[in-house]
Design an enzyme around this catalytic site. Structure first.
Site, PDB file in Angstrom:
ATOM      1  N   SER A  95      -9.131  -1.803  -4.399  1.00 44.25           N
ATOM      2  CA  SER A  95      -8.196  -2.049  -5.627  1.00 44.25           C
ATOM      3  C   SER A  95      -8.337  -0.777  -6.663  1.00 44.25           C
ATOM      4  CB  SER A  95      -8.553  -3.080  -6.248  1.00 44.25           C
ATOM      5  OG  SER A  95      -7.354  -3.827  -7.049  1.00 44.25           O
ATOM      6  N   ASP A 124      -1.700  -0.498  -8.963  1.00 41.62           N
ATOM      7  CA  ASP A 124      -3.118   0.029  -8.602  1.00 41.62           C
ATOM      8  C   ASP A 124      -3.138   0.452  -7.386  1.00 41.62           C
ATOM      9  OD1 ASP A 124      -2.690  -2.465  -7.898  1.00 41.62           O
ATOM     10  OD2 ASP A 124      -4.821  -2.950  -8.033  1.00 41.62           O
ATOM     11  N   ASP A 135      -4.213  -0.719  -4.536  1.00 37.90           N
ATOM     12  CA  ASP A 135      -3.461  -1.585  -3.534  1.00 37.90           C
ATOM     13  C   ASP A 135      -2.369  -2.318  -3.839  1.00 37.90           C
ATOM     14  OD1 ASP A 135      -4.875  -3.392  -5.082  1.00 37.90           O
ATOM     15  OD2 ASP A 135      -5.461  -4.796  -3.379  1.00 37.90           O
ATOM     16  N   ASP A 137      -1.661  -4.742  -5.910  1.00 43.48           N
ATOM     17  CA  ASP A 137      -1.583  -6.089  -6.195  1.00 43.48           C
ATOM     18  C   ASP A 137      -1.307  -6.269  -7.709  1.00 43.48           C
ATOM     19  OD1 ASP A 137      -4.145  -5.478  -7.026  1.00 43.48           O
ATOM     20  OD2 ASP A 137      -4.786  -7.025  -5.827  1.00 43.48           O
TER      21      ASP A 137
END
Length: 538
Positions: free
Chosen positions: A182, A329, A331, A333
């Protein structure tokens, strides 16, 4: 009900004697007797055979035993590897290719026997990854494990976490895996496992995976034995599945009702998973884009760019006179927005804007938003003024989603930019969030700054402290006393919150009060006591 009790019930319902069952699954009658009397447990490969024989899923057979063992033993809590957002650690230090391979081996075996129709069933697992250098190593290790256990691995390649969630649910995969840490730096990585409904895996399943990783299935009541290798035609396949990622892009585009041709948008992809997808989505919708953080090299993910490093996007929007901007960010999400004046619009304010949008359309179920204890008190007050309630959970978008599921709420999220719009997704989705903000701007003809203006946030300051043992900090009487003293000084004009990071060896000290200077002063006081207590880590 224990596994032994369940075996006895299944055997009786099937009209089998212990001798007949023993012959069917190639064990002694004494073994069956010991299982049913809870004197011993079936080996993991025999669990597989029992599932096939009784036409029961592995989840149905194991779930009660796992829940019972975890309830009665602190050692069984699924917290050695898996935190609130999957298995995360420094690549080749805390998270190795061996871990990844074993997770693949376990999942490939588990889902081979998690269907009611077992005849020639071959499970399908879909895998995505972000742009970290170590993501390739972990991806290939997981795929090797999956196929060695007889499941098929479908590779999305570099993609976002919400796309894996979407594809897993829409295309009927047994589970999905996203390789990402992340917003963490490039040298960290992680493994997120998503169930067939596009949701994060539950504690019972992660407990079983952890026990297998440690060679300690006995802890959960199952005799440890190696998972069998698939042979000959049963060895799994590897399938290139970039088409799944493309369908996700098409889905996002389909959610927009407006053309974005008049919008000038800055986009920061954090040199992460969204670097291709974001451009494709907003390009198809006609937006005029300036994109930064779109040159990943394996080592620069989240480095100076993205939702946790927002200054570059603020400068871009202001200097280029853009209408607004979005930062994602690693990834994707998360989404943090920037208005046309270069001011940050965080997750709290985004939730306020989207809550009012849903409320005006009669789509805000129970007139309630779900947030976490980290959300700003000013945000909650602003919701109340708009006639909207707020339900708060512990930190973690997983807990937000669980609260939404249990109460049929339609909107929830975190200040960090995890926003869950339950009608459209089962997890936080930065691109989906950005599209919904664009839709509200187009529909209302208001700027992002105007939409955000009713929210009056208190100054908030968070200081992170790397520690040796997070739990020990919360047992230190001196630390607790200092927190209590700060609460007295704030005297109701703010709050202090001490909490553990779910993914890092970090304790967070968060302050809200009348001025930022006071926030920093009080946070420093608590941090000083933590360090004096010998809790600090290098």
């Amino acid at each position: 009900m224990t596994i032994g009790e369940k075996i006895a019930q299944l055997r009786t319902d099937a009209g089998l004697s212990q001798e007949e069952l023993a012959e069917r699954i190639d064990v002694s009658r004494q073994s069956i007797s010991k299982w049913e009397m809870n004197q011993s447990m079936p080996q993991i490969d025999k669990v597989l055979v029992l599932c096939e024989l009784f036409n029961i899923s592995a989840d149905e057979l194991l779930r009660d035993e796992i829940d019972l063992k975890r309830k009665n033993s602190k050692e069984c809590a699924a917290n050695k590897y898996f935190g609130t957002d999957g298995f995360r650690g420094e690549a080749n230090i805390n998270l190795t290719s061996i871990h990844a391979y074993k997770i693949g081996r376990f999942l490939g075996w588990y889902y081979s026997h998690n269907e009611t129709d077992k005849a020639a069933y071959r499970p399908k697992i879909v895998i995505g990854k972000d742009t970290r250098r170590s993501s390739y190593m972990l991806e290939y290790s997981i795929v090797a494990g999956i196929t060695a256990s007889g499941a098929d691995a479908y590779m999305l390649h570099v993609t976002t976490t919400p796309s894996v969630s979407y594809v897993t649910k829409q295309d009927d995969f047994d589970c999905g895996i996203m390789i990402t840490a992340s917003h963490n730096p490039f040298y960290d990585n992680g493994i997120k496992i998503i169930n067939r409904y596009g949701e994060k895996l539950d504690d019972s399943m992660t407990a079983l995976i952890e026990a297998y990783l440690d060679g300690d299935m006995n802890t959960l009541g199952i005799s440890q034995d190696d998972i069998p290798f698939a042979k000959r035609e049963k060895i799994g396949r590897i399938v290139d599945y970039v088409s799944g990622r493309n369908r996700y892009i098409g889905y996002l585009i389909s959610l927009a009702s407006n053309s974005y041709k008049k919008l000038r948008i800055g986009i920061d992809c954090a040199n992460g998973a969204s670097w291709m997808i974001a451009r494709s989505v907003f390009g198809a919708l006609g937006a005029q884009m300036l994109v930064i953080g779109d040159e990943p090299d394996g080592l620069n993910i989240n480095n100076g760019f993205g939702s946790t490093h927002i200054k570059n996007l603020c400068s871009l929007v202001k200097e280029k006179h853009l209408d607004f901007g979005f930062a994602f960010d690693g990834d994707c999400d998360r989404c943090i927005a920037v208005d046309g004046n270069g001011n940050i619009v965080d997750g709290d304010v985004i939730m306020y804007i989207l809550a009012k949008r849903l409320k005006s359309r009669g789509m805000l179920n129970n007139n309630t938003v779900v947030a976490t204890v980290m959300s700003n008190s000013g945000f909650i007050n602003s919701l109340n003024e708009a006639g909207i309630s707020c339900k708060q959970t512990t930190v973690g978008d997983r807990f937000v989603y669980e609260c939404m599921q249990n109460n049929n709420y339609s909107l929830g999220g975190e200040q960090s930019g995890h926003i869950i719009l339950k009608k459209y997704a089962t997890t936080g989705d930065g691109l989906l969030t950005a599209i919904m903000i664009c839709e509200e701007i187009c529909d209302t003809k208001l700027s992002l700054a105007e939409l955000a203006s009713p929210v009056k946030l208190y100054p908030q300051y968070t200081k992170n402290v790397r520690v040796k043992n997070k739990a020990a900090v919360f047992k230190d009487d001196n630390v607790l006393a200092e927190v209590a003293e700060v609460e007295k000084l704030i005297a109701g004009n703010g709050r202090i919150l001490l909490r553990q990071s779910g993914t890092e060896p970090v304790v967070r000290v968060m302050l809200e009060c009348e001025t930022e200077a006071k926030c920093q002063e009080y946070a420093d006081r608590v941090v000083e006591v933590i360090l004096k207590g010998g809790h600090g880590a290098e």
